[in-house]
Design a protein around this motif. Structure first.
Motif, PDB file in Angstrom:
ATOM      1  N   GLU A  26      19.414   7.908 -20.435  1.00 45.14           N
ATOM      2  CA  GLU A  26      19.042   7.559 -19.055  1.00 45.14           C
ATOM      3  C   GLU A  26      19.560   6.172 -18.676  1.00 45.14           C
ATOM      4  OE1 GLU A  26      14.873   9.998 -18.380  1.00 45.14           O
ATOM      5  OE2 GLU A  26      14.809   7.997 -19.274  1.00 45.14           O
ATOM      6  N   ARG A  79      21.490   5.037 -15.128  1.00 42.45           N
ATOM      7  CA  ARG A  79      20.864   4.217 -14.082  1.00 42.45           C
ATOM      8  C   ARG A  79      21.889   3.438 -13.286  1.00 42.45           C
ATOM      9  NH1 ARG A  79      16.524   2.008 -17.439  1.00 42.45           N
ATOM     10  NH2 ARG A  79      15.217   3.831 -17.756  1.00 42.45           N
ATOM     11  N   TYR A 136      21.671   7.328  -9.428  1.00 44.27           N
ATOM     12  CA  TYR A 136      21.111   8.638  -9.097  1.00 44.27           C
ATOM     13  C   TYR A 136      19.615   8.454  -8.829  1.00 44.27           C
ATOM     14  CZ  TYR A 136      25.232  10.761 -11.311  1.00 44.27           C
ATOM     15  OH  TYR A 136      26.496  11.136 -11.665  1.00 44.27           O
ATOM     16  N   GLU A 137      18.982   9.464  -8.201  1.00 43.59           N
ATOM     17  CA  GLU A 137      17.513   9.443  -8.076  1.00 43.59           C
ATOM     18  C   GLU A 137      16.908   9.538  -9.470  1.00 43.59           C
ATOM     19  OE1 GLU A 137      15.692  12.584  -5.723  1.00 43.59           O
ATOM     20  OE2 GLU A 137      17.608  12.648  -4.652  1.00 43.59           O
ATOM     21  N   LYS A 138      15.667   9.044  -9.592  1.00 41.10           N
ATOM     22  CA  LYS A 138      15.019   9.011 -10.901  1.00 41.10           C
ATOM     23  C   LYS A 138      14.931  10.417 -11.531  1.00 41.10           C
ATOM     24  CE  LYS A 138      11.475   6.372 -13.105  1.00 41.10           C
ATOM     25  NZ  LYS A 138      10.128   5.883 -13.083  1.00 41.10           N
ATOM     26  N   LYS A 139      14.567  11.374 -10.706  1.00 34.80           N
ATOM     27  CA  LYS A 139      14.403  12.741 -11.213  1.00 34.80           C
ATOM     28  C   LYS A 139      15.740  13.301 -11.694  1.00 34.80           C
ATOM     29  CE  LYS A 139      12.810  17.155  -9.512  1.00 34.80           C
ATOM     30  NZ  LYS A 139      13.684  17.664  -8.440  1.00 34.80           N
ATOM     31  N   ARG A 140      16.757  13.010 -10.957  1.00 29.14           N
ATOM     32  CA  ARG A 140      18.101  13.502 -11.286  1.00 29.14           C
ATOM     33  C   ARG A 140      18.607  12.862 -12.594  1.00 29.14           C
ATOM     34  NH1 ARG A 140      20.855  17.261 -11.963  1.00 29.14           N
ATOM     35  NH2 ARG A 140      23.094  17.197 -11.592  1.00 29.14           N
ATOM     36  N   ILE A 141      18.255  11.596 -12.788  1.00 26.56           N
ATOM     37  CA  ILE A 141      18.654  10.903 -14.017  1.00 26.56           C
ATOM     38  C   ILE A 141      18.071  11.625 -15.222  1.00 26.56           C
ATOM     39  CG2 ILE A 141      18.259   8.800 -15.390  1.00 26.56           C
ATOM     40  CD1 ILE A 141      18.670   7.169 -12.873  1.00 26.56           C
ATOM     41  N   LYS A 142      16.765  11.943 -15.118  1.00 26.91           N
ATOM     42  CA  LYS A 142      16.126  12.610 -16.251  1.00 26.91           C
ATOM     43  C   LYS A 142      16.756  13.987 -16.484  1.00 26.91           C
ATOM     44  CE  LYS A 142      11.986  13.664 -18.595  1.00 26.91           C
ATOM     45  NZ  LYS A 142      10.559  13.657 -18.720  1.00 26.91           N
ATOM     46  N   GLU A 143      16.968  14.703 -15.408  1.00 29.50           N
ATOM     47  CA  GLU A 143      17.583  16.041 -15.526  1.00 29.50           C
ATOM     48  C   GLU A 143      18.934  15.967 -16.238  1.00 29.50           C
ATOM     49  OE1 GLU A 143      16.023  18.049 -11.398  1.00 29.50           O
ATOM     50  OE2 GLU A 143      18.195  17.745 -11.649  1.00 29.50           O
ATOM     51  N   LYS A 144      19.731  15.018 -15.795  1.00 34.89           N
ATOM     52  CA  LYS A 144      21.073  14.903 -16.377  1.00 34.89           C
ATOM     53  C   LYS A 144      21.021  14.500 -17.847  1.00 34.89           C
ATOM     54  CE  LYS A 144      24.684  13.521 -13.587  1.00 34.89           C
ATOM     55  NZ  LYS A 144      25.282  14.810 -13.437  1.00 34.89           N
ATOM     56  N   GLU A 200      19.973  17.540 -19.800  1.00 35.15           N
ATOM     57  CA  GLU A 200      21.104  18.483 -19.918  1.00 35.15           C
ATOM     58  C   GLU A 200      22.056  18.046 -21.029  1.00 35.15           C
ATOM     59  OE1 GLU A 200      23.189  18.715 -16.175  1.00 35.15           O
ATOM     60  OE2 GLU A 200      21.390  19.506 -15.171  1.00 35.15           O
TER      61      GLU A 200
END
Ligand code: ATP
Length: 333
Positions: free
Chosen positions: A99, A103, A107-115, A118
Protein backbone atom coordinates in the motif's frame (compact mmCIF):
# COMPACT_ATOMS: atom_id res chain seq x y z
CA UNK A 1 13.92 -3.05 -34.69
CA UNK A 2 10.38 -2.59 -35.89
CA UNK A 3 8.45 -3.10 -32.67
CA UNK A 4 10.97 -1.88 -30.14
CA UNK A 5 9.46 -1.15 -26.73
CA UNK A 6 12.70 -0.31 -25.00
CA UNK A 7 15.69 0.93 -26.94
CA UNK A 8 19.15 1.45 -25.53
CA UNK A 9 21.35 3.33 -27.96
CA UNK A 10 25.10 3.77 -27.64
CA UNK A 11 25.18 3.87 -23.86
CA UNK A 12 28.58 4.53 -22.27
CA UNK A 13 29.53 4.72 -18.62
CA UNK A 14 32.84 5.28 -16.89
CA UNK A 15 33.66 5.40 -13.21
CA UNK A 16 36.92 7.35 -13.07
CA UNK A 17 39.42 5.20 -15.00
CA UNK A 18 37.10 2.21 -15.14
CA UNK A 19 34.84 1.62 -18.15
CA UNK A 20 31.61 0.03 -16.91
CA UNK A 21 29.71 0.16 -20.24
CA UNK A 22 31.11 0.48 -23.73
CA UNK A 23 28.76 1.56 -26.51
CA UNK A 24 25.85 -0.70 -25.48
CA UNK A 25 22.86 -0.84 -27.84
CA UNK A 26 19.84 -3.14 -28.04
CA UNK A 27 16.08 -3.31 -28.51
CA UNK A 28 13.55 -5.13 -26.40
CA UNK A 29 10.04 -5.99 -27.58
CA UNK A 30 6.88 -5.52 -25.58
CA UNK A 31 6.20 -8.50 -23.24
CA UNK A 32 9.72 -9.82 -23.65
CA UNK A 33 11.64 -11.30 -20.72
CA UNK A 34 15.33 -10.49 -21.14
CA UNK A 35 18.16 -11.61 -18.88
CA UNK A 36 21.42 -9.70 -18.59
CA UNK A 37 23.89 -12.46 -17.84
CA UNK A 38 27.60 -12.17 -17.16
CA UNK A 39 30.39 -12.52 -14.64
CA UNK A 40 30.79 -10.23 -11.67
CA UNK A 41 31.78 -6.70 -12.60
CA UNK A 42 30.81 -6.91 -16.30
CA UNK A 43 28.40 -3.98 -16.02
CA UNK A 44 24.97 -5.66 -15.68
CA UNK A 45 23.81 -3.71 -12.67
CA UNK A 46 25.12 -0.42 -14.05
CA UNK A 47 23.12 -1.02 -17.23
CA UNK A 48 19.96 -1.82 -15.27
CA UNK A 49 20.43 1.28 -13.10
CA UNK A 50 20.85 3.47 -16.17
CA UNK A 51 17.63 2.06 -17.65
CA UNK A 52 15.86 2.76 -14.33
CA UNK A 53 17.26 6.30 -14.22
CA UNK A 54 19.20 5.64 -11.02
CA UNK A 55 22.47 6.28 -12.82
CA UNK A 56 23.25 8.75 -15.59
CA UNK A 57 24.99 7.52 -18.75
CA UNK A 58 28.01 9.47 -20.04
CA UNK A 59 26.71 9.02 -23.56
CA UNK A 60 23.82 7.38 -25.36
CA UNK A 61 20.05 7.44 -25.11
CA UNK A 62 17.20 5.36 -23.73
CA UNK A 63 13.81 5.18 -25.45
CA UNK A 64 10.67 3.69 -23.92
CA UNK A 65 7.66 3.20 -26.17
CA UNK A 66 9.36 5.42 -28.75
CA UNK A 67 9.91 8.33 -26.33
CA UNK A 68 13.36 9.54 -25.32
CA UNK A 69 13.44 9.09 -21.53
CA UNK A 70 17.18 9.66 -21.06
CA UNK A 71 16.66 12.83 -19.07
CA UNK A 72 13.67 11.64 -17.01
CA UNK A 73 14.12 11.02 -13.26
CA UNK A 74 13.33 7.48 -12.00
CA UNK A 75 9.90 8.43 -10.64
CA UNK A 76 8.76 9.55 -14.10
CA UNK A 77 9.81 6.34 -15.86
CA UNK A 78 7.19 3.90 -14.61
CA UNK A 79 9.56 1.05 -13.96
CA UNK A 80 8.93 -1.47 -11.17
CA UNK A 81 12.16 -2.56 -9.51
CA UNK A 82 12.94 -5.61 -7.38
CA UNK A 83 16.34 -5.88 -5.71
CA UNK A 84 18.21 -8.84 -4.30
CA UNK A 85 17.78 -7.45 -0.81
CA UNK A 86 13.94 -7.30 -0.76
CA UNK A 87 14.08 -3.70 0.58
CA UNK A 88 10.83 -4.03 2.54
CA UNK A 89 9.96 -1.75 5.45
CA UNK A 90 10.38 -3.91 8.57
CA UNK A 91 7.77 -1.98 10.56
CA UNK A 92 5.03 -2.45 7.95
CA UNK A 93 3.04 -5.62 7.24
CA UNK A 94 3.16 -7.29 3.83
CA UNK A 95 -0.06 -5.52 2.84
CA UNK A 96 1.09 -2.14 4.20
CA UNK A 97 4.38 -2.44 2.32
CA UNK A 98 2.48 -2.72 -0.93
CA UNK A 99 0.00 0.00 0.00
CA UNK A 100 2.88 2.34 0.80
CA UNK A 101 4.07 2.42 -2.79
CA UNK A 102 0.53 2.96 -4.05
CA UNK A 103 -0.10 5.99 -1.84
CA UNK A 104 2.23 8.11 -3.91
CA UNK A 105 -0.12 7.43 -6.83
CA UNK A 106 -3.03 9.23 -5.14
CA UNK A 107 -5.64 6.51 -5.51
CA UNK A 108 -8.63 6.50 -3.12
CA UNK A 109 -7.95 4.64 0.12
CA UNK A 110 -10.30 1.80 -0.78
CA UNK A 111 -8.77 1.41 -4.21
CA UNK A 112 -5.27 1.28 -2.71
CA UNK A 113 -6.24 -1.64 -0.52
CA UNK A 114 -7.95 -3.42 -3.40
CA UNK A 115 -4.93 -3.06 -5.62
CA UNK A 116 -2.56 -4.22 -2.88
CA UNK A 117 -4.76 -7.26 -2.21
CA UNK A 118 -4.88 -8.09 -5.93
CA UNK A 119 -1.09 -7.95 -6.13
CA UNK A 120 -0.73 -10.18 -3.06
CA UNK A 121 -3.21 -12.64 -4.54
CA UNK A 122 -1.15 -12.78 -7.73
CA UNK A 123 1.91 -13.95 -5.79
CA UNK A 124 -0.30 -16.22 -3.65
CA UNK A 125 0.41 -14.50 -0.37
CA UNK A 126 -3.01 -13.24 0.73
CA UNK A 127 -2.83 -15.51 3.76
CA UNK A 128 0.18 -13.63 5.17
CA UNK A 129 -0.99 -10.11 4.41
CA UNK A 130 -0.82 -9.03 8.09
CA UNK A 131 2.61 -10.51 8.79
CA UNK A 132 5.73 -8.40 9.13
CA UNK A 133 8.78 -9.08 6.92
CA UNK A 134 10.69 -10.70 9.81
CA UNK A 135 7.86 -13.25 10.12
CA UNK A 136 8.19 -14.28 6.48
CA UNK A 137 10.72 -16.55 4.76
CA UNK A 138 13.19 -15.04 2.30
CA UNK A 139 11.21 -16.38 -0.63
CA UNK A 140 7.98 -14.87 0.72
CA UNK A 141 9.66 -11.51 1.31
CA UNK A 142 10.85 -11.51 -2.25
CA UNK A 143 7.31 -12.29 -3.46
CA UNK A 144 6.06 -9.30 -1.44
CA UNK A 145 8.71 -7.14 -3.16
CA UNK A 146 7.50 -8.46 -6.50
CA UNK A 147 3.86 -7.74 -5.54
CA UNK A 148 4.85 -4.23 -4.49
CA UNK A 149 6.48 -3.62 -7.86
CA UNK A 150 3.63 -4.97 -9.98
CA UNK A 151 0.89 -3.27 -7.94
CA UNK A 152 2.06 -0.02 -9.53
CA UNK A 153 1.29 -1.45 -12.97
CA UNK A 154 4.68 -0.47 -14.34
CA UNK A 155 5.45 -0.54 -18.06
CA UNK A 156 8.66 -2.40 -17.26
CA UNK A 157 9.83 -4.69 -14.51
CA UNK A 158 13.52 -4.52 -13.60
CA UNK A 159 14.85 -7.36 -11.47
CA UNK A 160 18.34 -7.11 -10.00
CA UNK A 161 19.52 -10.58 -8.94
CA UNK A 162 16.15 -11.13 -7.23
CA UNK A 163 16.79 -14.78 -6.42
CA UNK A 164 20.45 -14.87 -5.48
CA UNK A 165 19.90 -14.55 -1.71
CA UNK A 166 17.58 -17.58 -1.65
CA UNK A 167 18.39 -21.25 -1.29
CA UNK A 168 18.31 -23.55 -4.30
CA UNK A 169 14.84 -25.08 -3.88
CA UNK A 170 13.10 -21.77 -3.22
CA UNK A 171 14.99 -20.20 -6.07
CA UNK A 172 13.73 -22.79 -8.52
CA UNK A 173 10.14 -22.37 -7.39
CA UNK A 174 10.33 -18.59 -7.57
CA UNK A 175 11.77 -18.74 -11.08
CA UNK A 176 8.53 -20.29 -12.26
CA UNK A 177 6.44 -17.94 -10.21
CA UNK A 178 8.10 -14.78 -11.48
CA UNK A 179 7.84 -16.02 -15.04
CA UNK A 180 4.18 -16.93 -14.64
CA UNK A 181 3.28 -13.55 -13.11
CA UNK A 182 5.24 -11.84 -15.88
CA UNK A 183 3.35 -13.77 -18.54
CA UNK A 184 -0.02 -13.25 -16.91
CA UNK A 185 0.51 -9.48 -16.82
CA UNK A 186 2.42 -9.36 -20.13
CA UNK A 187 4.95 -7.09 -18.51
CA UNK A 188 8.23 -6.34 -20.30
CA UNK A 189 10.99 -7.50 -17.97
CA UNK A 190 14.76 -7.19 -17.66
CA UNK A 191 16.47 -9.36 -15.08
CA UNK A 192 20.12 -9.18 -14.04
CA UNK A 193 21.66 -12.48 -13.06
CA UNK A 194 25.02 -14.18 -12.96
CA UNK A 195 23.31 -17.58 -12.78
CA UNK A 196 23.29 -19.15 -16.24
CA UNK A 197 20.70 -21.77 -15.36
CA UNK A 198 18.35 -19.05 -14.21
CA UNK A 199 18.84 -17.17 -17.47
CA UNK A 200 18.41 -20.30 -19.61
CA UNK A 201 15.19 -21.37 -17.88
CA UNK A 202 13.54 -17.95 -17.56
CA UNK A 203 14.52 -15.72 -20.46
CA UNK A 204 13.02 -15.21 -23.90
CA UNK A 205 16.38 -13.72 -24.79
CA UNK A 206 19.70 -13.61 -23.01
CA UNK A 207 22.22 -10.78 -23.40
CA UNK A 208 25.58 -12.25 -22.43
CA UNK A 209 27.86 -9.51 -21.11
CA UNK A 210 31.58 -9.36 -20.43
CA UNK A 211 33.94 -6.47 -19.82
CA UNK A 212 31.42 -3.69 -20.31
CA UNK A 213 29.93 -5.08 -23.55
CA UNK A 214 27.12 -7.30 -24.77
CA UNK A 215 28.97 -10.16 -26.44
CA UNK A 216 25.92 -12.03 -27.73
CA UNK A 217 22.16 -11.56 -27.67
CA UNK A 218 19.92 -14.50 -28.48
CA UNK A 219 17.37 -17.04 -27.32
CA UNK A 220 18.60 -19.51 -24.68
CA UNK A 221 18.85 -22.13 -27.46
CA UNK A 222 20.92 -19.87 -29.70
CA UNK A 223 23.24 -18.90 -26.87
CA UNK A 224 23.71 -22.53 -25.83
CA UNK A 225 23.97 -24.17 -29.25
CA UNK A 226 25.44 -21.35 -31.33
CA UNK A 227 27.73 -19.32 -29.11
CA UNK A 228 29.40 -16.67 -31.26
CA UNK A 229 32.76 -16.70 -29.46
CA UNK A 230 34.80 -18.75 -27.01
CA UNK A 231 33.86 -16.56 -24.03
CA UNK A 232 30.13 -17.23 -24.49
CA UNK A 233 30.74 -20.92 -25.20
CA UNK A 234 32.78 -21.26 -22.04
CA UNK A 235 30.54 -19.15 -19.81
CA UNK A 236 27.31 -21.06 -20.58
CA UNK A 237 27.28 -24.73 -19.70
CA UNK A 238 30.38 -26.92 -20.02
CA UNK A 239 32.57 -26.95 -23.07
CA UNK A 240 35.57 -28.88 -24.36
CA UNK A 241 38.00 -26.67 -26.24
CA UNK A 242 39.99 -28.86 -28.57
CA UNK A 243 43.08 -26.80 -29.18
CA UNK A 244 44.96 -24.04 -27.50
CA UNK A 245 43.64 -21.23 -29.60
CA UNK A 246 40.14 -22.26 -28.48
CA UNK A 247 38.94 -22.31 -32.07
CA UNK A 248 37.20 -25.66 -32.00
CA UNK A 249 34.89 -26.87 -29.27
CA UNK A 250 32.28 -29.51 -28.41
CA UNK A 251 29.77 -29.85 -25.57
CA UNK A 252 30.31 -32.86 -23.24
CA UNK A 253 26.90 -34.32 -24.14
CA UNK A 254 27.74 -34.32 -27.85
CA UNK A 255 30.75 -36.60 -27.63
CA UNK A 256 29.78 -40.07 -28.86
CA UNK A 257 31.03 -43.21 -27.14
CA UNK A 258 30.65 -46.29 -29.27
CA UNK A 259 32.56 -49.53 -29.06
CA UNK A 260 34.89 -50.06 -32.01
CA UNK A 261 34.19 -46.68 -33.61
CA UNK A 262 36.20 -43.51 -33.31
CA UNK A 263 39.49 -43.09 -31.53
CA UNK A 264 40.84 -44.54 -28.32
CA UNK A 265 40.70 -42.66 -25.05
CA UNK A 266 41.48 -43.73 -21.53
CA UNK A 267 39.08 -42.99 -18.66
CA UNK A 268 40.75 -40.81 -16.04
CA UNK A 269 37.84 -39.92 -13.78
CA UNK A 270 34.13 -40.67 -13.36
CA UNK A 271 31.68 -38.45 -11.57
CA UNK A 272 28.05 -39.42 -10.91
CA UNK A 273 25.89 -36.34 -11.33
CA UNK A 274 22.40 -37.81 -11.06
CA UNK A 275 20.95 -37.58 -14.57
CA UNK A 276 24.36 -38.12 -16.19
CA UNK A 277 27.80 -39.50 -15.57
CA UNK A 278 30.55 -37.01 -16.24
CA UNK A 279 33.53 -38.92 -17.60
CA UNK A 280 36.98 -37.42 -18.08
CA UNK A 281 39.05 -39.14 -20.72
CA UNK A 282 42.39 -38.54 -22.42
CA UNK A 283 42.88 -39.22 -26.12
CA UNK A 284 45.54 -41.88 -26.49
CA UNK A 285 45.74 -42.48 -30.22
CA UNK A 286 48.98 -40.93 -31.46
CA UNK A 287 47.57 -40.47 -34.98
CA UNK A 288 44.61 -38.43 -33.76
CA UNK A 289 44.88 -34.69 -34.22
CA UNK A 290 43.63 -34.35 -30.66
CA UNK A 291 46.27 -36.70 -29.23
CA UNK A 292 46.76 -36.31 -25.48
CA UNK A 293 43.86 -33.89 -25.20
CA UNK A 294 41.61 -34.26 -22.16
CA UNK A 295 37.90 -34.40 -22.95
CA UNK A 296 34.85 -34.33 -20.73
CA UNK A 297 31.90 -36.49 -21.73
CA UNK A 298 28.40 -36.45 -20.25
CA UNK A 299 26.81 -39.87 -20.60
CA UNK A 300 23.21 -40.69 -19.78
CA UNK A 301 22.79 -43.60 -17.40
CA UNK A 302 21.42 -45.51 -20.38
CA UNK A 303 24.49 -44.87 -22.53
CA UNK A 304 26.77 -45.56 -19.57
CA UNK A 305 25.35 -49.09 -19.27
CA UNK A 306 26.70 -49.93 -22.71
CA UNK A 307 30.31 -49.45 -21.73
CA UNK A 308 32.60 -50.58 -19.01
CA UNK A 309 32.80 -47.42 -16.94
CA UNK A 310 35.93 -47.82 -14.93
CA UNK A 311 38.98 -45.68 -14.41
CA UNK A 312 41.86 -46.87 -16.60
CA UNK A 313 39.62 -48.52 -19.21
CA UNK A 314 40.06 -47.58 -22.84
CA UNK A 315 36.92 -46.56 -24.75
CA UNK A 316 36.22 -45.39 -28.30
CA UNK A 317 35.01 -41.88 -28.74
CA UNK A 318 34.12 -39.75 -31.71
CA UNK A 319 33.51 -36.05 -32.11
CA UNK A 320 30.78 -35.71 -34.75
CA UNK A 321 31.61 -33.02 -37.32
CA UNK A 322 28.07 -31.64 -37.07
CA UNK A 323 28.51 -30.98 -33.35
CA UNK A 324 31.84 -29.22 -33.55
CA UNK A 325 31.77 -25.47 -32.97
CA UNK A 326 34.25 -23.56 -35.04
CA UNK A 327 35.10 -20.04 -33.89
CA UNK A 328 37.67 -19.39 -36.60
CA UNK A 329 35.08 -18.52 -39.19
CA UNK A 330 32.80 -16.49 -36.96
CA UNK A 331 32.86 -12.77 -36.80
CA UNK A 332 33.43 -11.87 -33.20
CA UNK A 333 31.16 -8.96 -32.34
P1 ATP B 1 28.01 -7.89 -9.96
O1 ATP B 1 27.39 -9.13 -10.47
O2 ATP B 1 29.24 -8.13 -9.16
O3 ATP B 1 27.06 -6.93 -9.31
P2 ATP B 1 27.85 -6.31 -12.35
O4 ATP B 1 28.04 -6.99 -13.65
O5 ATP B 1 26.48 -5.95 -11.96
O6 ATP B 1 28.59 -7.13 -11.23
P3 ATP B 1 28.40 -3.50 -12.06
O7 ATP B 1 27.86 -3.43 -10.68
O8 ATP B 1 27.57 -2.94 -13.14
O9 ATP B 1 28.77 -5.01 -12.42
O10 ATP B 1 29.83 -2.82 -12.07
C1 ATP B 1 30.63 -2.73 -13.23
C2 ATP B 1 31.96 -2.14 -12.86
O11 ATP B 1 31.81 -0.78 -12.49
C3 ATP B 1 32.60 -2.82 -11.67
O12 ATP B 1 33.97 -2.93 -11.90
C4 ATP B 1 32.33 -1.89 -10.51
O13 ATP B 1 33.35 -1.96 -9.56
C5 ATP B 1 32.28 -0.53 -11.17
N1 ATP B 1 31.33 0.37 -10.48
C6 ATP B 1 30.00 0.20 -10.39
N2 ATP B 1 29.42 1.21 -9.72
C7 ATP B 1 30.42 2.05 -9.36
C8 ATP B 1 30.49 3.31 -8.66
N3 ATP B 1 29.39 3.89 -8.19
N4 ATP B 1 31.70 3.86 -8.49
C9 ATP B 1 32.81 3.29 -8.99
N5 ATP B 1 32.82 2.12 -9.67
C10 ATP B 1 31.66 1.51 -9.85
Amino acid sequence: MHNSYLRVEGVEKRFKQHTALKNVSFDIRKNEFVCLLGPSGCGKTTLLRIIAGLEEPDAGRIFAGGKDITALPPAKRNFGIVFQSYALFPNLTALQNIEFGLRARKYEKKRIKEKAMEALALVELLHVKDKYPAQLSGGMQQRVSLARAIALEPDFLLLDEPLSALDAKVREKLRNEIRSVQEKLGITTIMVTHDQEEALTMADRIFVMDQAEIKQAGTPQEIYHKPNQPFVADFIGSMNFLNESMETAIRPEHVVVEEGKGTAAVIEAIEFKGPVYRVKVRMTEAASKFYNQQIIIDLSAYAAKEINLERGNVISISLPESRLLDFKEQVVS
